[in-house]
Design an enzyme around this catalytic site. Sequence first.
Site, PDB file in Angstrom:
ATOM      1  N   SER A  33      -5.585 -36.342 -40.005  1.00 31.14           N
ATOM      2  CA  SER A  33      -6.423 -35.159 -40.210  1.00 31.14           C
ATOM      3  C   SER A  33      -7.188 -34.828 -38.942  1.00 31.14           C
ATOM      4  O   SER A  33      -7.512 -35.720 -38.141  1.00 31.14           O
ATOM      5  CB  SER A  33      -7.413 -35.486 -41.327  1.00 31.14           C
ATOM      6  OG  SER A  33      -8.444 -34.526 -41.376  1.00 31.14           O
ATOM      7  N   TYR A  76     -14.056 -41.325 -45.730  1.00 32.07           N
ATOM      8  CA  TYR A  76     -12.700 -40.746 -45.737  1.00 32.07           C
ATOM      9  C   TYR A  76     -12.183 -40.606 -44.297  1.00 32.07           C
ATOM     10  O   TYR A  76     -11.074 -41.042 -43.968  1.00 32.07           O
ATOM     11  CB  TYR A  76     -12.696 -39.376 -46.430  1.00 32.07           C
ATOM     12  CG  TYR A  76     -11.433 -38.593 -46.175  1.00 32.07           C
ATOM     13  CD1 TYR A  76     -10.230 -38.969 -46.776  1.00 32.07           C
ATOM     14  CD2 TYR A  76     -11.419 -37.494 -45.311  1.00 32.07           C
ATOM     15  CE1 TYR A  76      -9.050 -38.266 -46.515  1.00 32.07           C
ATOM     16  CE2 TYR A  76     -10.249 -36.784 -45.052  1.00 32.07           C
ATOM     17  CZ  TYR A  76      -9.079 -37.172 -45.654  1.00 32.07           C
ATOM     18  OH  TYR A  76      -7.917 -36.486 -45.394  1.00 32.07           O
ATOM     19  N   LYS A  95      -8.861 -42.492 -42.134  1.00 28.03           N
ATOM     20  CA  LYS A  95      -7.797 -41.847 -41.353  1.00 28.03           C
ATOM     21  C   LYS A  95      -7.787 -42.411 -39.933  1.00 28.03           C
ATOM     22  O   LYS A  95      -6.736 -42.715 -39.374  1.00 28.03           O
ATOM     23  CB  LYS A  95      -8.001 -40.325 -41.310  1.00 28.03           C
ATOM     24  CG  LYS A  95      -7.825 -39.652 -42.645  1.00 28.03           C
ATOM     25  CD  LYS A  95      -6.369 -39.645 -43.067  1.00 28.03           C
ATOM     26  CE  LYS A  95      -6.197 -39.447 -44.547  1.00 28.03           C
ATOM     27  NZ  LYS A  95      -4.860 -39.680 -45.058  1.00 28.03           N
TER      28      LYS A  95
HETATM   29  P1  NAD Z   1      -3.247 -34.953 -52.908  1.00 28.63           P
HETATM   30  O1  NAD Z   1      -4.360 -35.713 -53.518  1.00 28.63           O
HETATM   31  O2  NAD Z   1      -2.792 -33.700 -53.573  1.00 28.63           O
HETATM   32  O3  NAD Z   1      -1.970 -35.906 -52.738  1.00 28.63           O
HETATM   33  C1  NAD Z   1      -2.076 -37.294 -52.560  1.00 28.63           C
HETATM   34  C2  NAD Z   1      -1.138 -37.957 -53.565  1.00 28.63           C
HETATM   35  O4  NAD Z   1      -1.211 -39.372 -53.391  1.00 28.63           O
HETATM   36  C3  NAD Z   1      -1.515 -37.662 -55.015  1.00 28.63           C
HETATM   37  O5  NAD Z   1      -0.371 -37.220 -55.720  1.00 28.63           O
HETATM   38  C4  NAD Z   1      -2.027 -39.000 -55.537  1.00 28.63           C
HETATM   39  O6  NAD Z   1      -1.754 -39.158 -56.911  1.00 28.63           O
HETATM   40  C5  NAD Z   1      -1.275 -39.989 -54.666  1.00 28.63           C
HETATM   41  N1  NAD Z   1      -1.938 -41.280 -54.462  1.00 28.63           N
HETATM   42  C6  NAD Z   1      -3.209 -41.518 -54.040  1.00 28.63           C
HETATM   43  N2  NAD Z   1      -3.427 -42.844 -53.978  1.00 28.63           N
HETATM   44  C7  NAD Z   1      -2.277 -43.452 -54.342  1.00 28.63           C
HETATM   45  C8  NAD Z   1      -1.868 -44.813 -54.464  1.00 28.63           C
HETATM   46  N3  NAD Z   1      -2.710 -45.818 -54.200  1.00 28.63           N
HETATM   47  N4  NAD Z   1      -0.608 -45.085 -54.858  1.00 28.63           N
HETATM   48  C9  NAD Z   1       0.261 -44.076 -55.129  1.00 28.63           C
HETATM   49  N5  NAD Z   1      -0.061 -42.780 -55.038  1.00 28.63           N
HETATM   50  C10 NAD Z   1      -1.317 -42.473 -54.649  1.00 28.63           C
HETATM   51  O7  NAD Z   1      -3.638 -34.663 -51.382  1.00 28.63           O
HETATM   52  P2  NAD Z   1      -2.942 -33.743 -50.311  1.00 28.63           P
HETATM   53  O8  NAD Z   1      -3.833 -32.613 -50.020  1.00 28.63           O
HETATM   54  O9  NAD Z   1      -1.534 -33.488 -50.665  1.00 28.63           O
HETATM   55  O10 NAD Z   1      -3.014 -34.706 -49.055  1.00 28.63           O
HETATM   56  C11 NAD Z   1      -1.959 -35.582 -48.708  1.00 28.63           C
HETATM   57  C12 NAD Z   1      -2.398 -36.447 -47.541  1.00 28.63           C
HETATM   58  O11 NAD Z   1      -2.786 -35.600 -46.464  1.00 28.63           O
HETATM   59  C13 NAD Z   1      -3.605 -37.317 -47.856  1.00 28.63           C
HETATM   60  O12 NAD Z   1      -3.436 -38.562 -47.215  1.00 28.63           O
HETATM   61  C14 NAD Z   1      -4.757 -36.556 -47.242  1.00 28.63           C
HETATM   62  O13 NAD Z   1      -5.812 -37.400 -46.877  1.00 28.63           O
HETATM   63  C15 NAD Z   1      -4.089 -35.943 -46.019  1.00 28.63           C
HETATM   64  N6  NAD Z   1      -4.779 -34.731 -45.556  1.00 28.63           N
HETATM   65  C16 NAD Z   1      -5.007 -33.709 -46.432  1.00 28.63           C
HETATM   66  C17 NAD Z   1      -5.707 -32.580 -45.993  1.00 28.63           C
HETATM   67  C18 NAD Z   1      -6.007 -31.450 -46.944  1.00 28.63           C
HETATM   68  O14 NAD Z   1      -6.868 -30.639 -46.650  1.00 28.63           O
HETATM   69  N7  NAD Z   1      -5.331 -31.339 -48.091  1.00 28.63           N
HETATM   70  C19 NAD Z   1      -6.134 -32.492 -44.665  1.00 28.63           C
HETATM   71  C20 NAD Z   1      -5.854 -33.533 -43.799  1.00 28.63           C
HETATM   72  C21 NAD Z   1      -5.171 -34.660 -44.251  1.00 28.63           C
HETATM   73  C1  UD1 Z   2     -13.413 -30.422 -44.972  1.00 28.67           C
HETATM   74  C2  UD1 Z   2     -13.844 -31.833 -44.720  1.00 28.67           C
HETATM   75  C3  UD1 Z   2     -12.912 -32.468 -43.708  1.00 28.67           C
HETATM   76  C4  UD1 Z   2     -11.477 -32.397 -44.194  1.00 28.67           C
HETATM   77  C5  UD1 Z   2     -11.100 -30.952 -44.490  1.00 28.67           C
HETATM   78  C6  UD1 Z   2      -9.732 -30.920 -45.135  1.00 28.67           C
HETATM   79  C7  UD1 Z   2     -16.272 -31.814 -45.129  1.00 28.67           C
HETATM   80  C8  UD1 Z   2     -17.630 -31.948 -44.510  1.00 28.67           C
HETATM   81  N1  UD1 Z   2     -15.225 -31.864 -44.266  1.00 28.67           N
HETATM   82  O1  UD1 Z   2     -13.547 -29.747 -43.766  1.00 28.67           O
HETATM   83  O2  UD1 Z   2     -13.258 -33.807 -43.468  1.00 28.67           O
HETATM   84  O3  UD1 Z   2     -10.591 -32.908 -43.217  1.00 28.67           O
HETATM   85  O4  UD1 Z   2     -12.058 -30.385 -45.408  1.00 28.67           O
HETATM   86  O5  UD1 Z   2      -9.301 -29.648 -45.383  1.00 28.67           O
HETATM   87  O6  UD1 Z   2     -16.142 -31.711 -46.335  1.00 28.67           O
HETATM   88  N2  UD1 Z   2     -17.389 -23.314 -46.946  1.00 28.67           N
HETATM   89  C9  UD1 Z   2     -18.270 -22.436 -47.534  1.00 28.67           C
HETATM   90  N3  UD1 Z   2     -18.451 -22.520 -48.879  1.00 28.67           N
HETATM   91  C10 UD1 Z   2     -17.802 -23.413 -49.667  1.00 28.67           C
HETATM   92  C11 UD1 Z   2     -16.886 -24.306 -49.053  1.00 28.67           C
HETATM   93  C12 UD1 Z   2     -16.708 -24.233 -47.686  1.00 28.67           C
HETATM   94  O7  UD1 Z   2     -18.876 -21.611 -46.858  1.00 28.67           O
HETATM   95  O8  UD1 Z   2     -18.040 -23.451 -50.886  1.00 28.67           O
HETATM   96  C13 UD1 Z   2     -17.156 -23.233 -45.480  1.00 28.67           C
HETATM   97  C14 UD1 Z   2     -17.484 -24.489 -44.708  1.00 28.67           C
HETATM   98  O9  UD1 Z   2     -18.808 -24.519 -44.318  1.00 28.67           O
HETATM   99  C15 UD1 Z   2     -16.515 -24.378 -43.525  1.00 28.67           C
HETATM  100  C16 UD1 Z   2     -15.302 -23.652 -44.124  1.00 28.67           C
HETATM  101  O10 UD1 Z   2     -15.773 -22.996 -45.283  1.00 28.67           O
HETATM  102  O11 UD1 Z   2     -17.063 -23.583 -42.522  1.00 28.67           O
HETATM  103  C17 UD1 Z   2     -14.163 -24.579 -44.513  1.00 28.67           C
HETATM  104  O12 UD1 Z   2     -14.661 -25.609 -45.357  1.00 28.67           O
HETATM  105  P1  UD1 Z   2     -13.708 -26.696 -46.041  1.00 28.67           P
HETATM  106  O13 UD1 Z   2     -12.597 -26.007 -46.737  1.00 28.67           O
HETATM  107  O14 UD1 Z   2     -14.560 -27.622 -46.817  1.00 28.67           O
HETATM  108  O15 UD1 Z   2     -13.037 -27.465 -44.798  1.00 28.67           O
HETATM  109  P2  UD1 Z   2     -13.731 -28.216 -43.551  1.00 28.67           P
HETATM  110  O16 UD1 Z   2     -15.175 -27.929 -43.466  1.00 28.67           O
HETATM  111  O17 UD1 Z   2     -12.917 -27.906 -42.362  1.00 28.67           O
END
Ligand code: NAD
Ligand code: UD1
Length: 335
Positions: free
Chosen positions: A123, A148, A152
């Site tokens: 991330s 969290y 990562k």
């Molecule tokens: P998500 O929660 O939708 O998907 C994660 C999946 O992993 C889920 O289906 C959950 O059931 C499964 N899981 C969690 N722990 C487990 C375990 N111990 N054993 C087996 N399955 C398990 O999340 P996502 O948004 O699809 O994210 C996927 C990955 O990407 C995550 O590692 C997340 O941290 C990373 N990531 C997500 C974002 C985002 O904004 N969505 C941003 C940066 C990184």
């Molecule tokens: C958040 C996480 C970050 C994670 C990322 C994944 C926090 C502090 N950080 O970041 O660790 O990797 O999501 O996608 O939670 N906002 C509003 N109103 C809301 C929600 C968000 O104004 O109700 C604004 C926030 O201030 C920010 C933007 O929208 O400026 C995006 O927010 P968000 O979707 O939570 O993502 P990140 O802040 O980038």
Amino acid sequence: MILVTGGTGYIGSHTVVSMIEQGYEPLIVDNFVNSKPEVLDRIEMITGKRPLFYEADIRDEEKMEQIFTEHEIEAVIHFAGLKAVGESVSIPLEYYDNNINGTLVLLETMKRHNVKKIIFSSSATVYDRFNTMPLTEESKTGNCTNPYGWTKFMIEEIIMDICNADSSWCGVLLRYFNPIGAHESGLLGEDPQGIPNNLMPYICRVAEGRLEKLSVYGDDYPTHDGTGVRDYIHVVDLAEGHIKAIDLVFRSNGAIPVNLGTGTGYSVMDVLNTFMEVNGIDVPYVIAGRRAGDIAECYADPSRAEELLGWKAEFDLKKMCRDSWNFIAKNIKQS
Ligand code: NAD
Ligand code: UD1
């Protein structure tokens, strides 16, 4: 065969669809802690193929051993993990256990079975908050502000150490920026449980009428309109990035961090106004104070991804907003 941990989750499910469509054979392991079994039906509806699936926790050593024994696994895409920033502050042990121990069990099993290719869901949160924008893969990492983020950061370090110790390993560390959007069919997308923390799921809840109004966290940042700027990326673009990363992991050695973003930053008001415009829905909002821990802007330099993966994000903010809402509108009413 490619093992996909967390493959029924938001990003995993879209990646599995892209994999099947491009002739790969994914094998999913998920314990449904944050996803539902019906995702498997929906993947089948889209692709015409049901992926192989094990309901298991990646921390379960016996089960992981069984999976690696029963299948010829060549590489792993590792999505499984807990991802809610606020929750990780309240229950840090669960986060460290699930994310770090889960990864250790996975890596140990891979090592025993001589599988040395891993693509990891990292991330932009691993970057130090005091970097200048845009973020390159050389920007400073660390100084994370929550458990969290540290999980990562630590998993990246673990994979780097393994790759240093044995040069036949390859770890592609994909640093996602802000994934939003959904599959165009409306069959796959993101609908978090409880009150959403992230911007797009919150906007959708307000659009549905389940929450009253959006709080815009701060309008006094040094950005073009004062609201926070992020690099939003369509989840299907992200899925395609993983397909390219499969090619990379098979032809490379060592640990390779790669940003997956568009390179363009949009403000909260840009996202909100675009959402209202393309979907024709009014989303009430108020300007609230800044959210603790937030930074003014965060966006990628995506040039390494283009260089190494031959990948570039294609979808614009309008499509991201349209597809996010299409998924919610098609699904929520009945749940
Ligand atoms: P998500 O929660 O939708 O998907 C994660 C999946 O992993 C889920 O289906 C959950 O059931 C499964 N899981 C969690 N722990 C487990 C375990 N111990 N054993 C087996 N399955 C398990 O999340 P996502 O948004 O699809 O994210 C996927 C990955 O990407 C995550 O590692 C997340 O941290 C990373 N990531 C997500 C974002 C985002 O904004 N969505 C941003 C940066 C990184
Ligand atoms: C958040 C996480 C970050 C994670 C990322 C994944 C926090 C502090 N950080 O970041 O660790 O990797 O999501 O996608 O939670 N906002 C509003 N109103 C809301 C929600 C968000 O104004 O109700 C604004 C926030 O201030 C920010 C933007 O929208 O400026 C995006 O927010 P968000 O979707 O939570 O993502 P990140 O802040 O980038």
